[in-house]
Design a protein around this motif. Structure first.
Motif, PDB file in Angstrom:
ATOM      1  N   MET A  87       0.850  -1.190   0.000  1.00 52.53           N
ATOM      2  CA  MET A  87       0.000   0.000   0.000  1.00 52.53           C
ATOM      3  C   MET A  87       0.880   1.232   0.000  1.00 52.53           C
ATOM      4  SD  MET A  87      -2.930  -1.201   2.708  1.00 52.53           S
ATOM      5  CE  MET A  87      -1.836  -1.051   4.113  1.00 52.53           C
ATOM      6  N   ASN A  88       0.779   2.010  -1.053  1.00 53.48           N
ATOM      7  CA  ASN A  88       1.547   3.243  -1.185  1.00 53.48           C
ATOM      8  C   ASN A  88       0.612   4.441  -1.213  1.00 53.48           C
ATOM      9  OD1 ASN A  88       3.921   1.659  -1.441  1.00 53.48           O
ATOM     10  ND2 ASN A  88       3.682   1.561  -3.669  1.00 53.48           N
ATOM     11  N   SER A  89       1.182   5.609  -1.013  1.00 53.53           N
ATOM     12  CA  SER A  89       0.407   6.857  -1.045  1.00 53.53           C
ATOM     13  C   SER A  89      -0.848   6.743  -0.195  1.00 53.53           C
ATOM     14  CB  SER A  89       0.034   7.204  -2.495  1.00 53.53           C
ATOM     15  OG  SER A  89       1.183   7.322  -3.299  1.00 53.53           O
ATOM     16  N   LEU A  90      -0.677   6.266   0.999  1.00 51.28           N
ATOM     17  CA  LEU A  90      -1.825   6.043   1.875  1.00 51.28           C
ATOM     18  C   LEU A  90      -2.524   7.335   2.229  1.00 51.28           C
ATOM     19  CD1 LEU A  90      -0.295   3.220   4.037  1.00 51.28           C
ATOM     20  CD2 LEU A  90      -2.474   3.069   2.838  1.00 51.28           C
ATOM     21  N   LYS A  91      -3.838   7.234   2.384  1.00 51.62           N
ATOM     22  CA  LYS A  91      -4.692   8.364   2.701  1.00 51.62           C
ATOM     23  C   LYS A  91      -5.440   8.068   3.999  1.00 51.62           C
ATOM     24  CE  LYS A  91      -5.617   9.034  -2.244  1.00 51.62           C
ATOM     25  NZ  LYS A  91      -6.686   9.130  -3.280  1.00 51.62           N
ATOM     26  N   PRO A  92      -5.886   9.099   4.697  1.00 48.04           N
ATOM     27  CA  PRO A  92      -6.663   8.856   5.923  1.00 48.04           C
ATOM     28  C   PRO A  92      -7.873   7.958   5.686  1.00 48.04           C
ATOM     29  CG  PRO A  92      -5.973  11.136   5.837  1.00 48.04           C
ATOM     30  CD  PRO A  92      -5.579  10.521   4.521  1.00 48.04           C
ATOM     31  N   GLU A  93      -8.484   8.049   4.517  1.00 47.49           N
ATOM     32  CA  GLU A  93      -9.649   7.216   4.226  1.00 47.49           C
ATOM     33  C   GLU A  93      -9.308   5.747   4.027  1.00 47.49           C
ATOM     34  OE1 GLU A  93      -8.758  10.064   2.673  1.00 47.49           O
ATOM     35  OE2 GLU A  93      -9.217   9.971   0.519  1.00 47.49           O
ATOM     36  N   ASP A  94      -8.021   5.406   4.010  1.00 45.96           N
ATOM     37  CA  ASP A  94      -7.615   4.002   3.962  1.00 45.96           C
ATOM     38  C   ASP A  94      -7.609   3.371   5.355  1.00 45.96           C
ATOM     39  OD1 ASP A  94      -5.175   4.951   1.522  1.00 45.96           O
ATOM     40  OD2 ASP A  94      -7.083   3.925   1.145  1.00 45.96           O
ATOM     41  N   THR A  95      -7.824   4.164   6.382  1.00 44.69           N
ATOM     42  CA  THR A  95      -7.865   3.658   7.744  1.00 44.69           C
ATOM     43  C   THR A  95      -8.967   2.616   7.892  1.00 44.69           C
ATOM     44  OG1 THR A  95      -6.944   5.674   8.703  1.00 44.69           O
ATOM     45  CG2 THR A  95      -8.270   4.269  10.155  1.00 44.69           C
ATOM     46  N   VAL A 154      -4.868  -0.784  10.138  1.00 41.64           N
ATOM     47  CA  VAL A 154      -4.096   0.245   9.433  1.00 41.64           C
ATOM     48  C   VAL A 154      -4.712   1.586   9.789  1.00 41.64           C
ATOM     49  CG1 VAL A 154      -3.496   1.212   7.184  1.00 41.64           C
ATOM     50  CG2 VAL A 154      -3.398  -1.265   7.549  1.00 41.64           C
ATOM     51  N   THR A 155      -3.891   2.483  10.299  1.00 40.04           N
ATOM     52  CA  THR A 155      -4.340   3.819  10.655  1.00 40.04           C
ATOM     53  C   THR A 155      -3.459   4.830   9.947  1.00 40.04           C
ATOM     54  OG1 THR A 155      -5.066   3.039  12.829  1.00 40.04           O
ATOM     55  CG2 THR A 155      -4.841   5.412  12.524  1.00 40.04           C
ATOM     56  N   VAL A 156      -4.095   5.695   9.182  1.00 38.40           N
ATOM     57  CA  VAL A 156      -3.361   6.717   8.426  1.00 38.40           C
ATOM     58  C   VAL A 156      -3.719   8.074   8.999  1.00 38.40           C
ATOM     59  CG1 VAL A 156      -2.843   7.643   6.146  1.00 38.40           C
ATOM     60  CG2 VAL A 156      -3.501   5.238   6.383  1.00 38.40           C
ATOM     61  N   SER A 157      -2.735   8.769   9.489  1.00 35.42           N
ATOM     62  CA  SER A 157      -2.972  10.088  10.080  1.00 35.42           C
ATOM     63  C   SER A 157      -2.755  11.173   9.027  1.00 35.42           C
ATOM     64  CB  SER A 157      -2.032  10.306  11.256  1.00 35.42           C
ATOM     65  OG  SER A 157      -0.684  10.301  10.817  1.00 35.42           O
ATOM     66  N   SER A 158      -3.522  12.232   9.178  1.00 37.72           N
ATOM     67  CA  SER A 158      -3.429  13.331   8.201  1.00 37.72           C
ATOM     68  C   SER A 158      -2.360  14.328   8.595  1.00 37.72           C
ATOM     69  CB  SER A 158      -4.779  14.017   8.078  1.00 37.72           C
ATOM     70  OG  SER A 158      -5.208  14.458   9.329  1.00 37.72           O
TER      71      SER A 158
END
Length: 115
Positions: free
Chosen positions: A82-90, A111-115
């Motif tokens: 997973m590349n270029s992760l976005k907060p909505e991928d959380t 998986v938690t993606v912070s902005s």
């Protein structure tokens, strides 16, 4: 007995990368279509990527161009880069056959993606 064990999740900043692994036992994953799924809080579980026995792959529109599914037949393991992760991928990410078999759902990996 079939077991699917996901790992590799974590906390990452927006734009970062993670690689998830799904170790399979009790099935020969190279002989079955496999998928990565995710479930975000308050949402239904959705398919994000799948890989067919012949190696063909397809992806949900929301992850196309950013995620890559692959398999190592010798290790009976499925991966999700997973590349270029976005907060909505959380979400909690799971692997399963495709179509999924309800009895095979594992614990998933967060998986938690912070902005």
């Amino acid at each position: 007995q079939v077991q699917l064990v996901e790992s590799g999740g974590g906390l990452v900043q927006s734009g970062g990368s993670l690689r998830l692994s799904c170790a399979t036992s009790g099935i020969i994953s190279s002989f079955a279509p496999m998928g990565w799924y995710r479930q975000a809080p308050g949402k239904e579980r959705e398919l994000v990527a799948r890989i067919f026995v012949n190696g063909d792959k397809n992806y949900a529109d929301s992850v196309k161009g950013r995620f890559t599914i692959s398999r190592d037949n010798a290790k009976n393991t499925i991966y999700l880069q997973m590349n270029s992760l976005k907060p909505e991928d959380t979400a909690v990410y799971y692997c399963n056959l495709n179509p999924a078999i309800s009895a095979y759902w594992g614990q998933g990996t967060q998986v938690t993606v912070s902005s």
